[in-house]
Write an enzyme that holds these catalytic residues in place. Structure first.
Site, PDB file in Angstrom:
ATOM      1  N   LEU A  62      45.285  41.519  30.767  1.00  0.00           N
ATOM      2  CA  LEU A  62      46.700  41.612  31.130  1.00  0.00           C
ATOM      3  C   LEU A  62      46.897  42.053  32.576  1.00  0.00           C
ATOM      4  O   LEU A  62      47.955  42.579  32.932  1.00  0.00           O
ATOM      5  CB  LEU A  62      47.401  42.594  30.180  1.00  0.00           C
ATOM      6  CG  LEU A  62      47.262  42.269  28.686  1.00  0.00           C
ATOM      7  CD1 LEU A  62      47.704  43.453  27.839  1.00  0.00           C
ATOM      8  CD2 LEU A  62      48.062  41.020  28.351  1.00  0.00           C
TER       9      LEU A  62
ATOM     10  N   GLY B 273      36.976  39.125  48.631  1.00  0.00           N
ATOM     11  CA  GLY B 273      35.973  38.161  48.195  1.00  0.00           C
ATOM     12  C   GLY B 273      35.747  38.179  46.707  1.00  0.00           C
ATOM     13  O   GLY B 273      36.268  39.026  45.979  1.00  0.00           O
TER      14      GLY B 273
ATOM     15  N   ALA C 176      47.219  44.049  35.758  1.00  0.00           N
ATOM     16  CA  ALA C 176      47.499  45.458  36.017  1.00  0.00           C
ATOM     17  C   ALA C 176      47.942  46.212  34.772  1.00  0.00           C
ATOM     18  O   ALA C 176      47.940  47.446  34.749  1.00  0.00           O
ATOM     19  CB  ALA C 176      48.566  45.573  37.101  1.00  0.00           C
TER      20      ALA C 176
ATOM     21  N   ASP D  75      36.691  37.410  36.389  1.00  0.00           N
ATOM     22  CA  ASP D  75      35.281  37.099  36.150  1.00  0.00           C
ATOM     23  C   ASP D  75      34.444  38.373  36.108  1.00  0.00           C
ATOM     24  O   ASP D  75      33.504  38.494  35.305  1.00  0.00           O
ATOM     25  CB  ASP D  75      34.749  36.170  37.240  1.00  0.00           C
ATOM     26  CG  ASP D  75      35.418  34.815  37.220  1.00  0.00           C
ATOM     27  OD1 ASP D  75      35.848  34.377  36.137  1.00  0.00           O
ATOM     28  OD2 ASP D  75      35.514  34.185  38.290  1.00  0.00           O
TER      29      ASP D  75
ATOM     30  N   ASN E 102      30.197  33.797  39.277  1.00  0.00           N
ATOM     31  CA  ASN E 102      30.779  35.135  39.373  1.00  0.00           C
ATOM     32  C   ASN E 102      30.443  35.968  38.140  1.00  0.00           C
ATOM     33  O   ASN E 102      30.085  37.146  38.241  1.00  0.00           O
ATOM     34  CB  ASN E 102      32.303  35.048  39.507  1.00  0.00           C
ATOM     35  CG  ASN E 102      32.761  34.374  40.781  1.00  0.00           C
ATOM     36  OD1 ASN E 102      31.987  34.169  41.697  1.00  0.00           O
ATOM     37  ND2 ASN E 102      34.032  34.028  40.821  1.00  0.00           N
TER      38      ASN E 102
END
Length: 304
Positions: A217, A284, A219, A249, A45
């Site tokens: 952190l 995804g 949101a 990621d 990723n």
């Protein structure tokens, strides 16, 4: 090896994504008819995130000599990643992650390491790649011995060494000594600091051992603490999340891409936060990772 910007050392997994109203508790069976197959693994990723964010990227990792390995490498090639040195393991399958996503876009993940666990040491060719890296980004889904060796090789050659300490494990002093930046979420930061506290307090404690600390952190945004400087903190863009899988990621890969591009501290954080904000609005892991032009537009929208 010349022309290398970012090297990612890490895992590559096939994700089996299971959509549920809620994630089951211990001993509970929950039925669903919603599932999908995708690409994932923190290393994979982050490599795709770095490449799509604009950095020339090399991936060092291992996949099985199976269809799943072909499936994983196809996406890396499409992203423009150099996969020349990815190992194909004959006697282990490609790694697999079982990802449960609930109606609130929260997730729970179980990973079967497979070929990732066979990355036990570096080859001479892999060491040569690391010696040419501007930056190395690693995680902890491959054996620690290889992470240690890669950090030492890159540091000796003058590259910038970044560890995203996830999933969290105790970090040997030998590894700490070769890190330029430790990237963790708030839970991992508390483990690394050995205490609870505000993000600023945790970063200050970790910063006694590591030159730079970046705490994501969710949101609430992110915090960068560089040794000898005041902390830099930004808020995350306010968006409606669909799936948070792979958002961390995406942030990590985009942040390192912004670093090698020479963006200032605030700019790096904003670039990475914009990339992650785009990712959580799509389902995804790999499928949700944005490209450089999208990220640049999002920076202008979210932070102008």
């Amino acid at each position: 090896m010349s022309g290398v910007s970012v090297v990612i050392l890490g895992s590559a997994n096939v994700d089996v994504i299971i959509e549920l109203d809620r994630i089951p508790g211990p001993g509970e069976t929950v039925l669903t008819d919603a599932s999908d197959r995708g690409r994932g693994g923190k290393g994979n990723n982050q490599a795709i995130a770095a490449a799509r964010a604009g950095a020339p990227t090399v991936f060092l990792g291992a996949v099985g000599a199976d269809e799943s390995g072909d499936f994983l490498l196809e996406a890396q090639r499409e992203a423009g990643i150099d996969v020349t040195h990815v190992r194909r393991i004959e006697d282990a399958p490609s790694g697999t992650a079982y990802v449960m996503v609930d109606s609130r876009a929260e997730n729970a993940i179980v990973v079967v390491a497979g070929a990732n666990g066979q990355l036990l040491s570096l080859t001479d060719a892999e060491r040569e790649v690391l010696r040419g890296a501007d930056a190395l980004l690693m995680q902890l889904e491959v054996p620690m011995a290889t992470v240690l060796e890669a950090a030492a090789q890159t540091k000796r050659a003058g590259g910038y060494v970044v560890l995203n300490a996830a999933p969290y494990a105790e970090l040997p002093d030998e590894l700490i000594a070769n890190l330029d930046l430790l990237m963790v979420n708030e839970h991992e930061a508390a483990l690394a600091a050995g205490r609870s506290g505000t993000p600023e307090e945790l970063a200050a404690t970790i910063g006694e051992r590591v030159p730079d600390v970046l705490i994501t952190l969710g949101a609430a945004g992110s915090l960068l603490q560089r040794r000898g400087s005041d902390p830099v903190r930004i808020n995350a863009p306010k968006v409606d999340a669909v799936d948070t899988t792979g958002a961390g990621d995406t942030f990590a890969g985009a942040y390192v891409a912004a670093t090698v591009a020479g963006l200032p501290e605030q700019g790096r954080l904003e670039y990475a936060a914009a990339a992650a904000a785009l990712a959580v609005q799509r389902p995804g892991a790999v499928a949700s990772i944005p490209r450089a032009d999208e990220i640049q537009d999002a920076v202008r929208r979210y932070f102008a």
